[in-house]
Scaffold this motif. Structure first.
Motif: not given
Length: 377
Positions: A156-173
């Motif tokens: 993979g290109r730029s292993r362990g480096r760079g920027t990537y995005g993700s979608f998150e859901v937070e559930l709590g109180m």
């Protein structure tokens, strides 16, 4: 590099002196790195490929780079030869008589034998495999294809480096604190019932590598606060001067809550350890929350802006069920800001938010600081 194509083809051929009488399939190893560069290793036999481990490839590439720096930019081919077969052998390895080692760099004109179409077939198979690999952006290093006589290893290109995005859901109180303690300790009317005071967050974040295990998590989300009153008979009302919380003994209360919606931005430095070997952090956005599967911990800041708020109350009077829902600002602060902590391992993460400013405007309600905690999915 100096050539127009910026493509490196390193061909290392090791010829054994006699040895294999039975025909063995030829092997080609293609290692892709960077955006347009790759290394091709061609061997007549599998044993030749194993013998490659006895040679110092770094030394070959180092000398090749030195030759490139000393040649004209118009040079199409630069080669280094080792007729004795011992020049690039590692110190602990003795050469076999007759072995030779060579390394060649070719510019835009890729190496091929006009009288042999095997090269074209290999390139076609390589392109097909490369296309299949790129369909899965999470494909790991050391992808081995045993199709015919062709082996491809894609990094993979730029292993362990760079920027990537993700979608998150937070559930709590949710809850809130007054002078560092929960209001229910003083039996206040605005004491919150933990179960039912749900916190929900939806958003996208990016993970940027800084140095070593230090990463920067940043992004934004939309969050919903729900403060459910411990006493369901409490009426939450906005008067001319403040927001009040007053129990109503004339009703049979079922639910009373104050809710608010915020859009937020956050920045959280993270320490992420025990990276999954071969994980790659290339550019892009993915539903996968973390491509690293070790322990992680971090703390940072967040800020938000209120876009909606309302109260909701369910009750009955003489058996007649009622439900009141009223929108309004209820003197809630439009801005919120605070500190955030996060800790996780493998696919599990916990978060904790603490608002540094008051929930209500100064003098317009109780002096409360909101807190929220829960899971990140």
């Amino acid at each position: 590099m100096k050539q127009l194509g910026l493509i490196i083809l390193a061909i290392c051929t090791i010829n054994l002196a006699s040895g294999a009488s039975d025909p063995v399939k030829e092997d080609t190893v293609v290692i892709e790195f960077g955006e347009r560069s790759k290394m091709v290793i061609y061997a007549e036999t599998q044993q030749d490929l194993k013998d490659l481990g006895e040679y110092d490839i770094n030394a070959m590439i180092g000398e090749l780079n030195a030759n490139l720096d000393s040649t004209s930019t118009t040079t199409e081919e630069v080669s280094i030869e080792d007729e004795s077969g011992t020049k690039y052998l590692k110190e602990s390895t003795e050469s076999e008589e007759g072995n030779t080692g060579s390394l060649s760099y070719y510019g835009d004109e890729r190496y091929r034998d006009e009288d042999d179409d095997r090269y074209e077939r290999r390139i076609k198979r390589y392109e097909d495999v490369r296309r299949d690999i790129r369909r899965d952006i999470d494909r790991d290093v050391d992808v081995d294809f045993d199709d015919d006589d062709y082996i491809v290893i894609k990094r993979g290109r730029s292993r362990g480096r760079g920027t990537y995005g993700s979608f998150e859901v937070e559930l709590g109180m949710n809850n809130w604190l007054e002078d560092g303690s929960f209001p229910d300790q003083d039996n206040a009317a605005y004491a919150v019932k933990p179960w039912g005071s749900w916190y929900v967050g939806l958003g996208g974040v990016y993970h940027t590598s800084i140095a070593g295990p230090l990463k920067l998590k940043w992004g934004g989300n939309m969050t919903w606060y729900n403060w459910k009153m411990e006493d369901p008979t409490v009426r939450i009302a906005k008067t001319d001067v403040a927001t009040t919380f007053v129990p109503d003994p004339t009703i049979d209360g079922k639910k009373s809550k104050l809710a608010a919606t915020y859009v937020n931005a956050m920045v959280v430095p993270m320490l992420e350890f025990n990276q999954r070997r071969g994980s790659r952090h290339g550019r892009g956005f993915n539903w996968s929350k973390y491509r690293q599967r070790g322990f992680r911990i971090g703390a940072g800041m967040y800020a938000g802006y209120r876009i909606d708020s309302w109260t909701k109350m369910k009750y009955s009077i003489n058996g007649d069920k009622q439900k009141d829902k009223e929108k309004g600002n209820y003197y809630l602060n439009n801005f919120r800001y605070g500190i955030r902590g996060q800790i996780g391992f493998q696919g599990m993460d916990l978060f904790f938010n603490y608002d540094l400013n008051d929930v209500f405007a100064t003098g317009r309600g109780p002096e409360l600081q909101a807190i929220s905690f829960g899971f990140i999915l």
